[in-house]
Design a protein around this motif. Structure first.
Motif, PDB file in Angstrom:
ATOM      1  N   ALA A 251       0.815  -1.219   0.000  1.00 35.86           N
ATOM      2  CA  ALA A 251       0.000   0.000   0.000  1.00 35.86           C
ATOM      3  C   ALA A 251       0.849   1.270   0.000  1.00 35.86           C
ATOM      4  O   ALA A 251       0.336   2.363  -0.275  1.00 35.86           O
ATOM      5  CB  ALA A 251      -0.929   0.001   1.222  1.00 35.86           C
ATOM      6  N   ALA A 252       2.142   1.130   0.297  1.00 33.98           N
ATOM      7  CA  ALA A 252       3.026   2.297   0.284  1.00 33.98           C
ATOM      8  C   ALA A 252       3.435   2.696  -1.126  1.00 33.98           C
ATOM      9  O   ALA A 252       4.145   3.696  -1.303  1.00 33.98           O
ATOM     10  CB  ALA A 252       4.272   2.011   1.119  1.00 33.98           C
ATOM     11  N   TYR A 253       3.009   1.919  -2.132  1.00 32.34           N
ATOM     12  CA  TYR A 253       3.396   2.180  -3.517  1.00 32.34           C
ATOM     13  C   TYR A 253       2.178   2.172  -4.426  1.00 32.34           C
ATOM     14  O   TYR A 253       1.219   1.423  -4.192  1.00 32.34           O
ATOM     15  CB  TYR A 253       4.378   1.108  -4.010  1.00 32.34           C
ATOM     16  CG  TYR A 253       5.662   1.046  -3.217  1.00 32.34           C
ATOM     17  CD1 TYR A 253       6.721   1.890  -3.513  1.00 32.34           C
ATOM     18  CD2 TYR A 253       5.798   0.150  -2.156  1.00 32.34           C
ATOM     19  CE1 TYR A 253       7.891   1.843  -2.786  1.00 32.34           C
ATOM     20  CE2 TYR A 253       6.968   0.094  -1.418  1.00 32.34           C
ATOM     21  CZ  TYR A 253       8.016   0.951  -1.732  1.00 32.34           C
ATOM     22  OH  TYR A 253       9.170   0.911  -1.002  1.00 32.34           O
ATOM     23  N   ALA A 254       2.251   2.962  -5.472  1.00 37.08           N
ATOM     24  CA  ALA A 254       1.282   2.837  -6.560  1.00 37.08           C
ATOM     25  C   ALA A 254       1.782   1.746  -7.500  1.00 37.08           C
ATOM     26  O   ALA A 254       2.973   1.681  -7.804  1.00 37.08           O
ATOM     27  CB  ALA A 254       1.164   4.160  -7.314  1.00 37.08           C
ATOM     28  N   TYR A 255       0.887   0.881  -7.958  1.00 31.61           N
ATOM     29  CA  TYR A 255       1.286  -0.178  -8.888  1.00 31.61           C
ATOM     30  C   TYR A 255       0.067  -0.616  -9.667  1.00 31.61           C
ATOM     31  O   TYR A 255      -1.078  -0.367  -9.287  1.00 31.61           O
ATOM     32  CB  TYR A 255       1.929  -1.352  -8.155  1.00 31.61           C
ATOM     33  CG  TYR A 255       1.050  -2.039  -7.137  1.00 31.61           C
ATOM     34  CD1 TYR A 255       0.329  -3.186  -7.466  1.00 31.61           C
ATOM     35  CD2 TYR A 255       0.957  -1.560  -5.825  1.00 31.61           C
ATOM     36  CE1 TYR A 255      -0.471  -3.822  -6.520  1.00 31.61           C
ATOM     37  CE2 TYR A 255       0.166  -2.182  -4.890  1.00 31.61           C
ATOM     38  CZ  TYR A 255      -0.551  -3.316  -5.239  1.00 31.61           C
ATOM     39  OH  TYR A 255      -1.346  -3.943  -4.307  1.00 31.61           O
ATOM     40  N   ARG A 256       0.332  -1.321 -10.787  1.00 28.21           N
ATOM     41  CA  ARG A 256      -0.744  -1.761 -11.653  1.00 28.21           C
ATOM     42  C   ARG A 256      -0.607  -3.246 -11.930  1.00 28.21           C
ATOM     43  O   ARG A 256       0.507  -3.776 -12.038  1.00 28.21           O
ATOM     44  CB  ARG A 256      -0.697  -0.993 -12.988  1.00 28.21           C
ATOM     45  CG  ARG A 256      -0.918   0.498 -12.835  1.00 28.21           C
ATOM     46  CD  ARG A 256      -0.957   1.237 -14.170  1.00 28.21           C
ATOM     47  NE  ARG A 256       0.301   1.126 -14.906  1.00 28.21           N
ATOM     48  CZ  ARG A 256       0.455   0.421 -16.010  1.00 28.21           C
ATOM     49  NH1 ARG A 256      -0.560  -0.249 -16.522  1.00 28.21           N
ATOM     50  NH2 ARG A 256       1.615   0.387 -16.630  1.00 28.21           N
ATOM     51  N   ASP A 257      -1.726  -3.932 -12.011  1.00 27.24           N
ATOM     52  CA  ASP A 257      -1.759  -5.340 -12.438  1.00 27.24           C
ATOM     53  C   ASP A 257      -0.829  -6.221 -11.621  1.00 27.24           C
ATOM     54  O   ASP A 257      -0.115  -7.074 -12.157  1.00 27.24           O
ATOM     55  CB  ASP A 257      -1.380  -5.449 -13.924  1.00 27.24           C
ATOM     56  CG  ASP A 257      -2.310  -4.633 -14.810  1.00 27.24           C
ATOM     57  OD1 ASP A 257      -3.504  -4.537 -14.490  1.00 27.24           O
ATOM     58  OD2 ASP A 257      -1.823  -4.076 -15.822  1.00 27.24           O
ATOM     59  N   SER A 258      -0.787  -6.004 -10.322  1.00 32.29           N
ATOM     60  CA  SER A 258       0.036  -6.817  -9.414  1.00 32.29           C
ATOM     61  C   SER A 258       1.524  -6.710  -9.708  1.00 32.29           C
ATOM     62  O   SER A 258       2.306  -7.571  -9.280  1.00 32.29           O
ATOM     63  CB  SER A 258      -0.394  -8.291  -9.450  1.00 32.29           C
ATOM     64  OG  SER A 258      -1.740  -8.428  -9.053  1.00 32.29           O
TER      65      SER A 258
END
Length: 423
Positions: A251-258
């Motif tokens: 949750a400390a990072y933005a990310y996409r598609d795992s």
């Protein structure tokens, strides 16, 4: 004798009552003010009574000495150390002249290592003078040296941190460091001949610094922005462990598609990469950039490589207050021309990427593999490239709530972590 510069060696441990330092014959180390100010008030009587004075020719010419004082203009240090030891043994007053603060990467370390008793009268260091001339605060800056040693750790400190002062040397100065900083957004300030009539302060870019000659001695300030601005650590500890810790939750990072390395895996990967100030880490197939960002939080310089221009590496780095250089492109082609790394994390790509990384001969390679059939070929590839390889499968199960207040364990996907260490 050049102060603010390394002289090598380590001094003996100092224990017990330090009042003994002021008893009996001793060598007095007098700093010559790098800002051009007057000498320490105690320097005049020390110099007036000196029987032996050691220093660079320019320092000997800058002070008033007794007519009968013996002087030694420095070339190699070892003969001067012998003369100083003999003077102490004979009870004669001996003085060493040095630039600025001789305890800051200066001659004090070498004199202590030689077992000489010392008194030190410091002056303004070249680093303090350079920041003062630039009108900048420097309580959150790192001070490193490229003098008399491999300049790469100093260069990597400039790549990693927003404010760094570098004590330079011929062949490891603003031109060479500027060339190594091309690709990083940096504002360079070069302070030449501080405290002299030839003093000059020049603000420039890495590209422009690399294209010209600079007078020695000079101090280089590498700035990612104004000290005190966003990105500067609030605790003024530029190379300390991150206050917020590491192996942060996803949750400390933005990310996409795992596309993020889970925190349990990241903890081991970062430990195996051994990031610290002075090292350069590649994060290949960076995705969210979480591994590289946590290496940067521990002081390393980081280059993140990802084929997706929309990968949120820059946004995540900004969120965590670190400077990560982002290279957009598909590996292995995108690795061409990058500065040689000390350690590489391979979080994506096939065998061709791993092979290209191994060809660059970093000290350590860490790769994460979700597909079991890729493990044996990766191990063989790294061993063939001269790496000792170890590996572990990580299978984590996290607590998850059930209806009614019960708790279960929710398994995450198992991942194999390979570590190759160059033999």
């Amino acid at each position: 004798m050049t102060g603010d510069q390394p002289a090598g060696g380590t001094g003996p441990a100092v224990t017990g009552d330090l009042s003994a330092v002021d008893a009996g014959p001793a060598v007095t180390v007098v700093g010559i003010d790098a800002a051009g100010g007057p000498p320490h008030p105690a320097a005049a009587p020390v110099l007036a009574g000196a029987r032996l004075v050691v220093g660079a020719a320019r320092h000997l010419a800058a002070v008033r000495l007794p007519a009968d004082a013996e002087t030694v203009a420095l070339g190699p240090l070892a003969p001067a150390l012998d003369r100083l030891a003999a003077a102490v043994a004979a009870g004669a007053d001996a003085v060493v002249l040095a630039s600025g603060d001789p305890g800051l990467f200066g001659v004090v370390r070498r004199l202590r290592a030689a077992g000489l008793p010392l008194r030190v009268l410091p002056a303004v260091s070249s680093v303090a003078a350079a920041f003062a001339r630039a009108g900048l605060p420097w309580d959150g800056a790192a001070v490193v040296t490229a003098h008399g040693r491999d300049p790469r750790p100093a260069l990597n400190a400039c790549r990693a941190l927003p404010a760094v002062a570098v004590l330079t040397a011929p062949g490891a100065g603003a031109a060479e460091l500027g060339a190594g900083l091309v690709g990083w957004t940096r504002r360079l300030v070069v302070a030449e001949h501080l405290g002299t009539d030839a003093e000059r302060l020049t603000e420039t870019t890495p590209e422009a610094a690399a294209a010209r000659d600079w007078a020695d001695p000079h101090v280089l300030l590498s700035l990612a922005g104004e000290p005190g601005a966003a990105g500067m650590r609030a605790d003024n500890q530029p190379a300390a462990a991150p206050a917020g810790g590491w192996a942060l939750p996803e949750a400390a990072y933005a990310y996409r598609d795992s596309m993020i390395t889970k925190s349990e895996v990241r903890a081991l990967a970062v430990a195996r990469l051994r990031p610290r100030l002075g090292r350069l880490v590649w994060d290949v197939g960076a995705g969210s950039g979480s591994v590289g960002i946590e290496c940067a939080l521990l002081g390393a310089a980081v280059v993140a490589v990802d084929r997706d221009p929309a990968a949120p590496v820059r946004a995540n780095a900004t969120r965590h207050g670190v400077d990560v250089r982002m290279v957009v492109g598909a590996a292995p082609a995108a690795l061409t021309g990058l500065p040689d790394p000390d350690a590489v994390f391979v979080g994506g790509g096939g065998a061709d990427v791993l092979a290209a990384v191994a060809q660059r001969r970093p000290e350590r390679v860490v790769a994460t593999l979700a597909a079991v059939d890729r493990v044996a070929p990766a191990v063989r590839l790294l061993r063939a490239a001269g790496y000792a390889v170890e590996g572990v499968q990580l299978s984590a199960a996290r607590l998850a709530d059930l209806p009614g207040g019960s708790i279960r364990l929710a398994a995450t996907n198992p991942v194999v972590v390979l570590t190759g260490e160059r033999s």
